[in-house]
Design an enzyme around this catalytic site. Structure first.
Site, PDB file in Angstrom:
ATOM      1  N   PRO A  15      19.732 -58.514  23.873  1.00 38.48           N
ATOM      2  CA  PRO A  15      19.143 -57.189  23.646  1.00 38.48           C
ATOM      3  C   PRO A  15      20.168 -56.228  23.053  1.00 38.48           C
ATOM      4  O   PRO A  15      21.375 -56.482  23.084  1.00 38.48           O
ATOM      5  CB  PRO A  15      18.712 -56.745  25.057  1.00 38.48           C
TER       6      PRO A  15
ATOM      7  N   THR B 205      28.567 -57.093  19.126  1.00 38.41           N
ATOM      8  CA  THR B 205      29.536 -56.773  18.079  1.00 38.41           C
ATOM      9  C   THR B 205      30.947 -56.685  18.638  1.00 38.41           C
ATOM     10  O   THR B 205      31.907 -57.168  18.025  1.00 38.41           O
ATOM     11  CB  THR B 205      29.145 -55.445  17.393  1.00 38.41           C
TER      12      THR B 205
ATOM     13  N   SER C   5       3.898 -66.971  28.343  1.00 39.46           N
ATOM     14  CA  SER C   5       4.571 -66.990  29.644  1.00 39.46           C
ATOM     15  C   SER C   5       3.733 -66.415  30.765  1.00 39.46           C
ATOM     16  O   SER C   5       4.226 -66.273  31.876  1.00 39.46           O
ATOM     17  CB  SER C   5       5.895 -66.223  29.544  1.00 39.46           C
TER      18      SER C   5
ATOM     19  N   LYS D 203      14.302 -62.555  32.814  1.00 39.57           N
ATOM     20  CA  LYS D 203      13.179 -62.340  33.726  1.00 39.57           C
ATOM     21  C   LYS D 203      13.653 -62.248  35.178  1.00 39.57           C
ATOM     22  O   LYS D 203      13.127 -61.452  35.963  1.00 39.57           O
ATOM     23  CB  LYS D 203      12.170 -63.477  33.562  1.00 39.57           C
TER      24      LYS D 203
END
Length: 793
Positions: free
Chosen positions: A380, A386, A701, A743
């Site tokens: 995310p 980076t 899912s 999750k």
């Protein structure tokens, strides 16, 4: 002046009659008017006029046919003389005698002699040719003692103007031919006509009949003119001096260059360029193909004229080739302990990611060369992808170059333009190699999942050659048209998700997932990295702001609940900025940030506690998003029994709709097995909804979650506080899903401590760090029958 003084030809009409104003001449009370829009005329002037023949021919005909040949010239406030109306006429003008009318190419050239001021009493004819009743304003007496000093002042000012503009001298000569300096009225009018004042200022002079006030106005206009002319002369002198200096410098430089060439001290530009390229080439080790091309281009440059377009093209091409690091490598730091310390210094947590990177580096250290692999960091936004690339480059002691490929739609951005195009340049990778200065830098390709395609080509396909270790040793850039070795480069790519990366490109990369941070990790990151960095940027010390762990935890839970820490750093930066304002306004240090005053700094919380929905037909699922994991409440209700049916809402995508249909079909077909009254499904119209309906939701899912919601509704029994994820088939098989770590983190964040996961995802769960697994009870299901006993108490 007599009629014989004028020549006559077929284009010139000579008007006979008196050509000079006679003394004591009685002027007519009714005259024709000629409006002008540029500037008014003054008595004593001889003025040439240029006008439209079509518009003013009738007026000039009537003037020519009159006995007195007089014309009243009056200033108009309109934009042009042709658009003038009696309402735009100024009241005072100058009566003029017409001396010559010449017609040529649709224009009238008229020479008039200005005689005397007049005032319009009444406009008799309101359209061309204009006619008006006028009264004449005689020149005032000039016997006052105050007149002479003003006349001398005007003459002296004109004398100052003469050296600055030679046109003034010609005007003065013409004036002296007609009048003497002892005629103050005409001298004043002449001085006003010399200036470049605007037409309304000049009209003000014309309307001032009394001599002394008129002389005061004119003297003021002359002084303004003198200032303007002096400024213009100064600017002109400066420009001339600069141009003379530039010409002199150019001449001297050319002479110096010629002398130096004669003595063999300096070479011309072309020879200097060739020598510069040869000096660069001595430090490089070119391939045979590149060396042959360079020799060919150097030979071409030696014979081309420097001013030709091909010269600049060839020169730029050689400049690029000689700036590339052919055969230049930087020495790697093959020290695993140093690499571990570097990663630990820059990043907290992410132990599994660090281990994967260290394993990759260890292979290169064992081999003695780190090359041939492409790392893909997936996670995310804000989790540090980076910065990990920076840390890898630092750990290896290599140059680091980063550019974003997100949104690139032109293949030429990757592989360069052909040299035949104007403004052609090499692609991003050749530019990166030039800037890095070595053949083995670390190159980071950000946002590789957002690369596009258009009619310009498919950049993702162009990347295949770059990122394939079997091909990039002979990378061909269109601009260079030479093979360049990229095999020593360590490529690191970043992406938020894998779905949009083309499969052939993904197969060439080694994927390392960064799933995000839980609250405890974010707390440590904020304390060790984010808070000190923001205080340092603000020029504050740690003791200047009191920001303790409970407050940081409240910021994490209420304002920065996403997977990364970028939003968290922004919120801390916002607090620091507001604290700086308070300090500068005189607040006493340290600024204490507490749970009570946190809203004063950040406003209300952005994230509310996730509602723990409960009741029959309500089940909590687990979902993956680009921002990390999230809990997903699924609700099912029987809305009525008028007819049987099944309805879905919540902006579900095609995959989730299919999952819902499969779950409904499976539960209905196994109703007796799950102890459900079959008559319920025969009558009930069931509505299944996933809240946050405006948010698009899709992904394989939620099958077992939807089935559990339908089963809970049919049994009319609420499900325990348990979350689940897994895809369901029509035969009841529970298939594996992705994003297990995200999750699990989402469930932990929501306070859910019991989970159901697919059996096939057991290995994925075992890779989740121990501190995230701690306190969780996880059940694994291979078929839906394994799920049912866990749902109800």
């Amino acid at each position: 002046m007599s009629e014989e003084e004028y020549t006559q030809d077929e284009n010139v009409e000579v008007i006979s009659g008196n050509t000079l104003a006679r003394p004591n001449e009685v002027l007519p009370g009714l005259i024709h008017l000629l409006p002008v829009s540029a500037r008014p005329f003054f008595p004593g002037q001889a003025v040439p006029l240029l006008m439209e023949q079509e518009h003013w021919d009738a007026t000039m005909e009537e003037v020519a046919n009159s006995t007195h040949m007089l014309l009243g010239v009056v200033l108009s406030s309109s934009e042009s003389a042709e658009s003038a109306t009696p309402q735009s006429f100024k009241q005072i003008g100058t009566v003029c005698r017409v001396h010559r009318i010449q017609r040529s190419e649709g224009r009238l050239q008229v020479l008039v002699e200005c005689l005397q001021r007049f005032r319009i009493k009444k406009v008799i004819r309101g359209e061309a040719p204009f006619t008006a009743s006028v009264e004449y304003l005689p020149e005032p007496a000039s016997d006052s003692k105050e007149i002479k000093p003003y006349a001398v002042a005007i003459i002296n000012t004109i004398k100052e103007l003469l050296p600055l503009n030679p046109l003034y001298a010609e005007e003065l000569r013409m004036f002296l031919d007609r009048f003497g300096p002892d005629d103050p009225s005409h001298l004043t009018d002449f001085a006003a006509s010399l200036t470049t004042s605007d037409k309304f200022q000049l009209q003000g002079v014309l309307e001032t009949v009394e001599l002394l006030p008129r002389m005061e106005k004119v003297l003021e206009l002359l002084h303004r003119e003198l200032e303007v002319v002096k400024a213009q002369a100064s600017i002109r002198k400066t420009v001339e001096e600069r141009m003379e200096k530039q010409q002199r410098d150019f001449l001297l430089r050319e002479q110096l260059k010629a002398i130096q060439q004669e003595l063999g001290i300096e070479k011309d530009d072309r020879t200097a360029e060739l020598d510069k390229f040869k000096e660069r080439l001595e430090k490089l080790t070119l391939s045979e193909q590149a060396q042959a091309r360079v020799d060919e281009e150097m030979g071409k440059l030696a014979v081309l004229e420097p001013g030709s377009p091909e010269y600049s093209v060839t020169r730029n091409y050689l400049d690029w080739i000689t700036l590339l690091p052919w055969g230049i490598d930087s020495e790697d730091k093959l020290d695993l302990q140093f690499a571990r310390k570097t990663l630990d210094k820059d990043h907290y947590g992410l132990e599994d990611v660090k281990e994967r990177i260290l394993e990759f580096l260890a292979l290169g250290i064992m081999k003695g060369q780190i090359a041939g692999s492409i790392i893909l960091l997936v996670g995310p936004p804000g989790v540090g992808k980076t910065s990990i690339g920076h840390s890898i480059a630092e750990a290896l002691g290599r140059k680091f170059y980063r550019f974003s490929v997100g949104g690139i739609r032109d293949e030429a951005e990757i592989k360069g333009h052909r040299r035949t195009y104007i403004g052609a340049m090499p692609g991003k990778f050749i530019q990166a190699m030039k800037d890095a200065g070595t053949e083995n830098p670390v190159i980071m390709l950000d946002e590789i999942d957002k690369i596009g395609a258009s009619y310009h080509g498919d950049p993702a396909s162009a990347l295949l050659e770059v990122l394939d270790p079997e091909q990039n040793s002979d990378f061909l850039d269109h601009y260079l048209d030479l093979r360049f070795d990229l095999s020593k480069v360590l490529f690191i790519c970043t992406a938020n998700q894998l779905d949009t990366i083309p499969r052939p490109l993904l197969d060439r990369m080694e994927t390392i997932s960064l799933s995000g941070y839980i609250a405890s990790e974010k707390l440590q990151i904020a304390r060790k990295y984010l808070v000190p960095r923001q205080l340092d940027r603000a020029g504050l010390k740690r003791r200047d702001i009191k920001l303790n762990s409970p407050v940081l935890r409240a910021i994490i839970e209420g304002y920065a609940r996403d997977a990364g820490v970028r939003r968290l750093e922004k919120q801390i930066g916002k607090i620091v900025r507001k604290a700086v304002v308070k300090i500068l306004e005189g607040a006493k240090k340290p600024i204490d940030i507490t749970l009570d005053n946190l809203k004063d700094y950040l406003g209300g919380p952005l994230f509310k506690d996730e509602r723990n929905l409960s009741g029959a037909g309500v089940v909590t699922g687990l979902a993956w998003t680009a921002m990390g994991g999230a809990t997903l409440n699924i609700e099912a209700v029987a809305t009525h029994e008028f007819n049987r049916g099944f309805k879905l809402t919540g902006q579900l995508g095609d995959v989730m709709r299919e999952s819902a249909e499969i779950a409904y079909g499976y539960i209905v077909s196994h109703a007796e097995e799950f102890k459900v009254d079959q008559s319920f499904f025969q009558k009930a119209f069931i509505h299944l909804h996933v809240p946050a309906g405006a948010t698009p939701k899709d992904g394989p899912s939620a099958g077992i979650t939807m089935a559990s919601a339908l089963l809970s509704l049919a049994r009319n029994k609420p499900v325990r506080n348990i979350a689940m994820t897994g895809e369901l088939t029509l035969t009841g098989q529970v298939f594996p899903v992705g994003g297990i770590r995200e999750k699990v983190i989402a469930a932990r964040r929501a306070g859910i401590r019991e989970l159901i996961l697919p059996e096939d995802n057991r290995s994925d769960y075992e890779e989740v760090p121990d501190h995230i697994q701690k306190g969780l009870k996880v059940h694994f299901a291979s078929v839906y029958e394994d799920v049912v006993p866990l749902l109800f108490r």
